[in-house]
Design an enzyme around this catalytic site. Sequence first.
Site, PDB file in Angstrom:
ATOM      1  N   ASP A 158       0.856  -1.192   0.000  1.00  0.00           N
ATOM      2  CA  ASP A 158       0.000   0.000   0.000  1.00  0.00           C
ATOM      3  C   ASP A 158       0.889   1.239   0.000  1.00  0.00           C
ATOM      4  OD1 ASP A 158      -1.748   2.063   0.526  1.00  0.00           O
ATOM      5  OD2 ASP A 158      -2.692   1.124   2.259  1.00  0.00           O
ATOM      6  N   MET A 159       0.923   1.935  -1.130  1.00  0.00           N
ATOM      7  CA  MET A 159       1.765   3.115  -1.301  1.00  0.00           C
ATOM      8  C   MET A 159       0.891   4.354  -1.443  1.00  0.00           C
ATOM      9  SD  MET A 159       4.844   1.899  -1.147  1.00  0.00           S
ATOM     10  CE  MET A 159       5.809   3.330  -1.626  1.00  0.00           C
ATOM     11  N   GLU A 160       0.876   5.157  -0.372  1.00  0.00           N
ATOM     12  CA  GLU A 160       0.143   6.424  -0.367  1.00  0.00           C
ATOM     13  C   GLU A 160       0.753   7.302   0.717  1.00  0.00           C
ATOM     14  OE1 GLU A 160      -3.906   6.084   1.339  1.00  0.00           O
ATOM     15  OE2 GLU A 160      -3.486   3.933   1.485  1.00  0.00           O
ATOM     16  N   TRP A 161       0.521   8.597   0.625  1.00  0.00           N
ATOM     17  CA  TRP A 161       1.018   9.496   1.655  1.00  0.00           C
ATOM     18  C   TRP A 161       0.164   9.353   2.906  1.00  0.00           C
ATOM     19  CZ3 TRP A 161       5.451  10.261  -0.043  1.00  0.00           C
ATOM     20  CH2 TRP A 161       5.741  10.763  -1.319  1.00  0.00           C
TER      21      TRP A 161
END
Length: 276
Positions: A158-161
């Site tokens: 899961d890649m998000e800010w």
Amino acid sequence: MRQPVTTALALAVLGALAACGPSAQVRNTAGTGASEMYVREHRASGVPNRFGDLKPHEWGRLSPASYPVHGLDAARYQGPIDWQAASRAGIRFAWLKATEGGDMVDPEFAGNVAGARAAGVAVGAYHFYYFCRPAEEQAAWFIENVPRTRGDLPPILDMEWNHLSPTCKLRPPPAQVRASIRTFLRITEAHYGTAPLIYTTPDFYERNDLGSLDGVEFWLRSVSAHPNERYPDERWSFWQYTGTGVVPGVKGGVDLNAFAGSETAWRVWLSQRGQG
């Protein structure tokens, strides 16, 4: 997904948001999960009629209901899920938050994984990336806490800010972000025998030029338009179309997702991409 590690600050923010939400949503966070009647009351155009949505969106010709295979993703915020009820309603797959960074394990992971398997729901784990820790450490932490189970769904990165994080405000340059992704994927693929998918959001995808990553499989968030509009020319396998879905057996709003292909394509994908 947008469900970062719980901290005092995050709890306060989430509590405030919940207090400002619709009264129906607040009432439904108690008990064992959404009833079928509650789901019917929140049916929404473009969403399969066995589910609902607390914040409906007007979909175009290619709506979530255009796809036959649907699932959910969840974390501690949903609590224990009645997987039998969710399965009867048509939930076919589920990704559950397992780990974050290098020292956090979701407390609902083990129980919900067991429940999903018992209900015949294809299940897998996801890792929420923390930008102030090396990718190698995070991959090792995920492997330590998520057993390799034949037939389970592939892992998710899961890649998000994380805008709520009180401990990490770092925003690495795009090349570094992509290098971290490759490192995590390489280590976890070697362990589980299948390559993880990448979950991401429109802003993160664009900011870090994730379209330049070769040979990766995407799960894309797009809650106000079809992914083809938000991620032009990108191939994807899963579409997260709402974060406020209503599903029998699940408390409050939950993320709902569609698989990109037909029933037959789903069975083929599952047989090819399950853990070895």
